[in-house]
Structures are given as C-alpha cells and as structure tokens.
Scaffold this motif. Structure first.
Motif, PDB file in Angstrom:
ATOM      1  N   GLY A 107      17.655   0.316   5.574  1.00 18.81           N
ATOM      2  CA  GLY A 107      18.197   1.577   5.036  1.00 18.81           C
ATOM      3  C   GLY A 107      18.794   1.408   3.645  1.00 18.81           C
ATOM      4  N   LEU A 108      19.056   2.551   3.008  1.00 15.86           N
ATOM      5  CA  LEU A 108      19.555   2.547   1.627  1.00 15.86           C
ATOM      6  C   LEU A 108      21.083   2.749   1.588  1.00 15.86           C
ATOM      7  CD1 LEU A 108      18.906   2.696  -1.481  1.00 15.86           C
ATOM      8  CD2 LEU A 108      18.768   5.183  -1.176  1.00 15.86           C
ATOM      9  N   ILE A 109      21.758   1.835   0.892  1.00 13.63           N
ATOM     10  CA  ILE A 109      23.199   1.976   0.645  1.00 13.63           C
ATOM     11  C   ILE A 109      23.380   2.217  -0.853  1.00 13.63           C
ATOM     12  CG2 ILE A 109      25.433   0.799   0.638  1.00 13.63           C
ATOM     13  CD1 ILE A 109      24.296  -1.062   2.844  1.00 13.63           C
ATOM     14  N   ALA A 110      24.201   3.230  -1.205  1.00 21.99           N
ATOM     15  CA  ALA A 110      24.583   3.384  -2.617  1.00 21.99           C
ATOM     16  C   ALA A 110      25.895   2.625  -2.776  1.00 21.99           C
ATOM     17  CB  ALA A 110      24.769   4.861  -2.952  1.00 21.99           C
ATOM     18  N   GLY A 111      25.873   1.494  -3.474  1.00 19.91           N
ATOM     19  CA  GLY A 111      27.059   0.637  -3.527  1.00 19.91           C
ATOM     20  C   GLY A 111      27.628   0.520  -4.924  1.00 19.91           C
ATOM     21  N   GLN A 112      28.949   0.712  -5.028  1.00 15.78           N
ATOM     22  CA  GLN A 112      29.615   0.455  -6.312  1.00 15.78           C
ATOM     23  C   GLN A 112      29.245  -0.963  -6.736  1.00 15.78           C
ATOM     24  OE1 GLN A 112      33.888   0.715  -6.062  1.00 15.78           O
ATOM     25  NE2 GLN A 112      34.190   0.314  -8.218  1.00 15.78           N
ATOM     26  N   ALA A 145      22.915   9.596  -7.341  1.00 12.61           N
ATOM     27  CA  ALA A 145      23.173   8.245  -6.813  1.00 12.61           C
ATOM     28  C   ALA A 145      23.245   8.272  -5.284  1.00 12.61           C
ATOM     29  CB  ALA A 145      24.460   7.699  -7.392  1.00 12.61           C
ATOM     30  N   LEU A 146      23.795   9.342  -4.730  1.00  6.74           N
ATOM     31  CA  LEU A 146      23.964   9.407  -3.272  1.00  6.74           C
ATOM     32  C   LEU A 146      22.699   9.881  -2.555  1.00  6.74           C
ATOM     33  CD1 LEU A 146      26.906   8.833  -3.903  1.00  6.74           C
ATOM     34  CD2 LEU A 146      27.583  10.760  -2.478  1.00  6.74           C
ATOM     35  N   ASP A 147      21.763  10.451  -3.320  1.00  7.42           N
ATOM     36  CA  ASP A 147      20.577  11.058  -2.719  1.00  7.42           C
ATOM     37  C   ASP A 147      19.801  10.062  -1.846  1.00  7.42           C
ATOM     38  OD1 ASP A 147      18.722  13.145  -2.338  1.00  7.42           O
ATOM     39  OD2 ASP A 147      17.369  12.173  -3.780  1.00  7.42           O
ATOM     40  N   GLY A 148      19.619  10.389  -0.597  1.00  6.29           N
ATOM     41  CA  GLY A 148      18.804   9.558   0.298  1.00  6.29           C
ATOM     42  C   GLY A 148      19.527   8.350   0.871  1.00  6.29           C
ATOM     43  N   ALA A 149      20.790   8.134   0.460  1.00  5.65           N
ATOM     44  CA  ALA A 149      21.516   6.950   0.956  1.00  5.65           C
ATOM     45  C   ALA A 149      22.089   7.222   2.351  1.00  5.65           C
ATOM     46  CB  ALA A 149      22.647   6.593  -0.006  1.00  5.65           C
ATOM     47  N   GLN A 150      22.143   6.170   3.175  1.00  3.25           N
ATOM     48  CA  GLN A 150      22.748   6.357   4.499  1.00  3.25           C
ATOM     49  C   GLN A 150      24.263   6.412   4.388  1.00  3.25           C
ATOM     50  OE1 GLN A 150      20.428   3.417   6.824  1.00  3.25           O
ATOM     51  NE2 GLN A 150      19.298   5.226   7.497  1.00  3.25           N
ATOM     52  N   PHE A 151      24.803   5.761   3.373  1.00  2.00           N
ATOM     53  CA  PHE A 151      26.201   5.944   3.002  1.00  2.00           C
ATOM     54  C   PHE A 151      26.418   5.357   1.620  1.00  2.00           C
ATOM     55  CE2 PHE A 151      26.095   1.983   5.451  1.00  2.00           C
ATOM     56  CZ  PHE A 151      26.813   1.099   4.667  1.00  2.00           C
ATOM     57  N   ALA A 152      27.565   5.722   1.027  1.00  4.91           N
ATOM     58  CA  ALA A 152      27.947   5.136  -0.267  1.00  4.91           C
ATOM     59  C   ALA A 152      29.194   4.300  -0.032  1.00  4.91           C
ATOM     60  CB  ALA A 152      28.225   6.244  -1.277  1.00  4.91           C
ATOM     61  N   TYR A 153      29.302   3.190  -0.763  1.00  4.67           N
ATOM     62  CA  TYR A 153      30.430   2.272  -0.567  1.00  4.67           C
ATOM     63  C   TYR A 153      31.170   2.051  -1.882  1.00  4.67           C
ATOM     64  CZ  TYR A 153      33.086  -1.993   0.307  1.00  4.67           C
ATOM     65  OH  TYR A 153      34.097  -2.914   0.417  1.00  4.67           O
ATOM     66  N   THR A 154      32.498   2.253  -1.851  1.00  4.74           N
ATOM     67  CA  THR A 154      33.304   2.056  -3.062  1.00  4.74           C
ATOM     68  C   THR A 154      34.636   1.382  -2.724  1.00  4.74           C
ATOM     69  OG1 THR A 154      34.469   4.147  -2.824  1.00  4.74           O
ATOM     70  CG2 THR A 154      32.438   4.215  -4.097  1.00  4.74           C
ATOM     71  N   VAL A 155      35.186   0.678  -3.706  1.00  3.92           N
ATOM     72  CA  VAL A 155      36.560   0.137  -3.611  1.00  3.92           C
ATOM     73  C   VAL A 155      37.285   0.687  -4.846  1.00  3.92           C
ATOM     74  CG1 VAL A 155      37.972  -1.960  -3.389  1.00  3.92           C
ATOM     75  CG2 VAL A 155      35.607  -1.971  -2.570  1.00  3.92           C
ATOM     76  N   ARG A 164      39.107  -3.401 -11.251  1.00  2.88           N
ATOM     77  CA  ARG A 164      39.171  -2.118 -11.969  1.00  2.88           C
ATOM     78  C   ARG A 164      39.554  -0.964 -11.045  1.00  2.88           C
ATOM     79  NH1 ARG A 164      33.476  -3.123 -14.318  1.00  2.88           N
ATOM     80  NH2 ARG A 164      33.963  -4.631 -15.925  1.00  2.88           N
ATOM     81  N   MET A 165      40.073   0.110 -11.662  1.00  2.16           N
ATOM     82  CA  MET A 165      40.357   1.366 -10.967  1.00  2.16           C
ATOM     83  C   MET A 165      39.243   2.355 -11.284  1.00  2.16           C
ATOM     84  SD  MET A 165      43.471   1.739  -9.664  1.00  2.16           S
ATOM     85  CE  MET A 165      44.769   2.877 -10.074  1.00  2.16           C
ATOM     86  N   VAL A 166      38.844   3.130 -10.283  1.00  2.64           N
ATOM     87  CA  VAL A 166      37.954   4.269 -10.548  1.00  2.64           C
ATOM     88  C   VAL A 166      38.858   5.427 -10.976  1.00  2.64           C
ATOM     89  CG1 VAL A 166      36.328   5.890  -9.511  1.00  2.64           C
ATOM     90  CG2 VAL A 166      36.286   3.471  -8.840  1.00  2.64           C
ATOM     91  N   TRP A 184      27.974  10.137   3.836  1.00  9.10           N
ATOM     92  CA  TRP A 184      29.268   9.501   4.109  1.00  9.10           C
ATOM     93  C   TRP A 184      29.669   8.651   2.905  1.00  9.10           C
ATOM     94  CZ3 TRP A 184      31.789  11.400   8.103  1.00  9.10           C
ATOM     95  CH2 TRP A 184      31.074  11.916   9.187  1.00  9.10           C
ATOM     96  N   LEU A 185      30.928   8.766   2.512  1.00  3.71           N
ATOM     97  CA  LEU A 185      31.434   8.034   1.343  1.00  3.71           C
ATOM     98  C   LEU A 185      32.548   7.100   1.804  1.00  3.71           C
ATOM     99  CD1 LEU A 185      31.794   7.593  -1.747  1.00  3.71           C
ATOM    100  CD2 LEU A 185      33.215   9.668  -1.780  1.00  3.71           C
ATOM    101  N   ILE A 186      32.280   5.800   1.768  1.00  4.25           N
ATOM    102  CA  ILE A 186      33.279   4.826   2.232  1.00  4.25           C
ATOM    103  C   ILE A 186      34.249   4.525   1.098  1.00  4.25           C
ATOM    104  CG2 ILE A 186      33.648   2.591   3.368  1.00  4.25           C
ATOM    105  CD1 ILE A 186      31.589   4.502   4.800  1.00  4.25           C
ATOM    106  N   GLU A 187      35.530   4.734   1.367  1.00  2.93           N
ATOM    107  CA  GLU A 187      36.599   4.433   0.408  1.00  2.93           C
ATOM    108  C   GLU A 187      37.387   3.258   0.984  1.00  2.93           C
ATOM    109  OE1 GLU A 187      39.502   7.626  -0.098  1.00  2.93           O
ATOM    110  OE2 GLU A 187      40.089   6.803  -2.043  1.00  2.93           O
ATOM    111  N   ASP A 188      37.041   2.053   0.534  1.00  3.05           N
ATOM    112  CA  ASP A 188      37.644   0.832   1.082  1.00  3.05           C
ATOM    113  C   ASP A 188      38.851   0.486   0.215  1.00  3.05           C
ATOM    114  OD1 ASP A 188      38.069  -1.521   2.432  1.00  3.05           O
ATOM    115  OD2 ASP A 188      36.331  -2.573   1.615  1.00  3.05           O
ATOM    116  N   ASP A 189      40.036   0.440   0.845  1.00  3.81           N
ATOM    117  CA  ASP A 189      41.262   0.374   0.021  1.00  3.81           C
ATOM    118  C   ASP A 189      42.242  -0.715   0.481  1.00  3.81           C
ATOM    119  OD1 ASP A 189      43.027   1.112  -1.989  1.00  3.81           O
ATOM    120  OD2 ASP A 189      43.957   2.708  -0.792  1.00  3.81           O
ATOM    121  N   PRO A 190      41.810  -1.983   0.475  1.00  2.34           N
ATOM    122  CA  PRO A 190      42.758  -3.009   0.933  1.00  2.34           C
ATOM    123  C   PRO A 190      43.853  -3.338  -0.071  1.00  2.34           C
ATOM    124  CG  PRO A 190      40.676  -4.025   0.324  1.00  2.34           C
ATOM    125  CD  PRO A 190      40.485  -2.549   0.179  1.00  2.34           C
ATOM    126  N   TYR A 191      43.629  -2.975  -1.360  1.00  5.66           N
ATOM    127  CA  TYR A 191      44.564  -3.420  -2.406  1.00  5.66           C
ATOM    128  C   TYR A 191      45.443  -2.305  -2.954  1.00  5.66           C
ATOM    129  CZ  TYR A 191      41.279  -7.255  -2.308  1.00  5.66           C
ATOM    130  OH  TYR A 191      40.497  -8.291  -1.879  1.00  5.66           O
TER     131      TYR A 191
END
Ligand code: PMP
Length: 389
Positions: A107-112, A145-155, A164-166, A184-191
């Motif tokens: 599958g396709l992931i749109a990844g930062q 960028a998100l078109d057709g992706a099963q999810f997008a992943y960002t930090v 860096r900060m978005v 689905w847009l994954i917002e991974d925020d450990p920091y």
C-alpha cells in the motif's frame, strides 16, 4: 543485504563500544527520570489496587487513564471522551497497530520526508510504497500528496530526524486535505513538550475541521503521544487519540498483539499525571536539554561549518546537518567516524529508498556538553580523514 538495516545495527550497538561517543541514539538523559517518585507511586498503586494492576486489564486501557488523557488533550474546540483514547505500550505500538489496521500489502503511505526510522521499521513488513512529502518545498500540495494514500504520516513538532517544526499554515492545510480526501493523517508527537524557545503551535487534531461541540471527535487526524520523553521510556506508556471508529479498529489489533498494556505502569502514569509530576520535573529537564543543544550547536559552529549547514532546533533532541557539497556521502563517512571514536546517523536510514546520503542526524539529549564537543571534534577529524583517503 539490506544496507539500511545494516547501518541501523551499527549505530544501535554504538552505545556499547567502550570509548566511543554515540551521538546516534534518541535517548533521554537517565538522570532526568524521576526514579524515587516513581518508586513511591509504584508501591502505592500496587498496594491500593493489587488485583487490578497485577491482572489483565481492558484492551483499550484503564478507563480512568483514558479519561485523564481525554481531559489533557481536549479543549473547547476539540471534544474528547474516553471513546477517543487508546492506551498503547509505548508510542511504537501505536505505529505498529496503525500499520496493521490501515496498510495493505504494497500500500501507499504519504510520509513526511525525511521520516522516523521506527515508523519505517514498523511498516516495512507490508512492503509499502512511500510517497515523500517534503513539507517545506515551495510546490508542496497537500491534497495531491494525500491522493490514493492509505494514510499520511507526520511528526510536526521537532521531527525525528530533522528537529524541524511544521508551521501553522501547513498544519492547517494538511488537516484540511485529510478532511476533504478522507485520508487518515497520523500526527506523531513524542517531542511536543520538549520545547526550549518560543510558544507551542496548535496540534493538527485541534485544527481538524470535523470536531463538533458535544460529540466525541470524529475527524481524520490520528494523534499519537508517549510518556517516553516526558517521564521515562521504561514505563512503555503511549496513547492514540482518534475518532471512535479508529480506536475500535486499533483495539481489535491490540488484542492480537499484547492483550493489554501493563496495569502497573498505567496506574503509575495516571497517578503521575494526577500529581502533576510532568509539570514538576519539566523545567529542570528542559534546562538540561537546552544547554546541551546550545553546546552541540556551538561545537558544530567551531568544527563543522566548512562542510555542513543546519538550523538550531527550538525543541526535541536532534540537529540535522546537511552537507554543503551534494556529493558528500554520509554512509561512507560512518566508518571513518566510528574509527575516530564517534557515531552519528547518516540520512539514508530516514529515507525509505535509502537514497538520501547528504545529511546527518546528531543527538544532543544524551551526552554532557564536554562530550558533545569532543564528539563533534572527532567527527570533523573523520571528515578530514575521509577526504584525504
Ligand atoms: N515516534 C517518534 C517520532 C519517535 O522518535 C519515537 C521514539 N524515539 C516514537 C514514536 C516511539 O516512542 P516510544 O515507543 O518510546 O514511546
């Protein structure tokens, strides 16, 4: 041979080589762990709830901890209830479960880009295709960028690896694109709370359009966090905050993974949050990391300025150094660095294709200022040796 995995093994073992300075890991400083407070809390919660904490618990997590996390991250604009929260065994488990639930084979992931190595590792078994999202690029367009992706992943906060900060505009644009496309847009925020200068930026889940007053959040953002950097990674407490349908799907996957997160550490986490432990220890932790960041950047300015460019990060644990010379190959630099007694992470491991070889991730959270300075001096020596060979 998988070169990326090979390099990963080199730097993961670096901490165990005597005399070697490892600027490679993403580890917190162990003296910041509130050990005696945790020991007291652990005894109290085991004595108060022995049957519960030493037995199996609900798959979704302790209800009181889910309520506490909903209250911590909810706001007037973002209505969260327990149904929006899954407690996970560290942030890593959230990434693993996302892959199990959302990703089909190939599958396709749109990844930062560049992206977190652990996320790539978690999803590699499904052999995904990764579409690179270079969020700073002037022509970046979230909807396509998100078109057709099963999810997008960002930090979005102090990304691993770049620090860096978005910016707010891009956060809003990604949240809107996810909403419009239903991706689905994954917002991974450990920091997110390791913020040394300036004010925090709004989370994408807060900016996401489909939060309606009085109803649990239903939107496309899947927000993930962890106590690993706020208290201690050994607790293995993380969380996913998302629409109830996503929480239900992840809960099914978690059942097939570990049945439940440790009741002991969930109760410790709840008691720590109720007692305001994070707020109490945070000023000292931020002070240590701010001083280490400054020491690393000063040493880099002294020794690496001829070869690399970097931004001073306002938070997190890493500086991302990009070679001025596009022909620099940091995979080739690694053995020279190891021979000079220092380890850093080459950029290829943060690129699903392994092709980006122009940058280095340098960690500042784990070493004292003097050690950081010596590590950078050794790195400069390694570059000189490589260029002379
Ligand atoms: N996401 C990112 C971007 C990380 O850097 C990390 C930890 N290095 C995690 C998730 C997972 O953290 P943990 O499993 O320790 O909670």
């Amino acid at each position: 041979m998988d070169t990326t995995n090979d390099i990963t093994r080199v730097f993961l073992s670096a901490g165990r080589i005597p005399g070697l300075i490892s600027l490679a890991g993403g580890l917190p400083e162990p003296s910041t762990f509130p050990a005696s407070e945790i020991a007291t809390i652990a005894r109290d919660v085991i004595e108060a709830h022995p049957g519960e904490v030493l037995g199996y618990g609900p798959i979704e997590g302790l209800p009181e901890l889910r309520d506490k996390l909903a209250a911590r991250f909810g706001s007037a604009a973002l209505n969260l209830t327990r149904a929006n929260v899954l407690v996970t065994s560290g942030g890593m488990q959230g990434l693993d479960l996302i892959g199990k639930v959302l990703l089909e084979e190939g599958g396709l992931i749109a990844g930062q880009f560049p992206t977190y190595l652990g996320a790539l590792d978690a999803w590699r078994p499904r052999s995904p295709t990764v579409r690179k999202m270079i969020l700073e690029a002037p022509d970046f367009e979230p909807l396509s960028a998100l078109d057709g992706a099963q999810f997008a992943y960002t930090v979005p906060n102090f990304s691993n690896p770049t620090g860096r900060m978005v910016d707010v505009g891009m956060r809003q644009a990604l949240a809107d694109a996810a909403d419009r496309s239903g991706t689905w847009l994954i917002e991974d925020d450990p920091y997110g709370t390791l913020h040394y200068d300036g004010a925090p930026l709004p989370r994408m889940i807060e900016l996401s359009a489909r939060s309606r007053p009085g109803e649990p959040y239903q939107g496309p953002v899947v927000y993930m966090g962890t106590l690993s950097k706020e208290i201690a990674p050994g607790l293995r407490i993380g969380w996913v905050i998302a629409a109830p349908e996503m929480i239900e799907a992840l809960t099914m996957a978690k059942q097939g993974s570990d049945m439940c997160t440790s009741g002991v550490t969930q109760r410790i986490a709840l008691a720590a949050l109720e007692a305001g432990l994070i707020e109490r220890i945070q000023p000292a932790v931020l002070d240590i990391y701010r001083r280490r960041r400054d020491a690393l950047c000063a040493a880099m300015a002294e020794h690496l300025g001829d070869w690399f460019d970097w931004d001073i990060p306002v938070g997190g644990m890493f500086v991302w150094a990009v070679a001025k010379d596009p022909a620099m190959d940091t995979d080739l630099l690694l053995p020279h660095a190891m021979a000079a007694g220092v380890c850093v992470v080459p950029s290829s491991v943060f690129d699903a294709s392994g092709l980006d070889r122009r940058a280095l991730r340098i960690n500042f959270s784990f070493n004292e200022p003097d050690t950081l300075h010596e590590g950078v001096r050794r790195l400069a020596k390694a570059i000189t040796t490589m260029q002379g060979s």
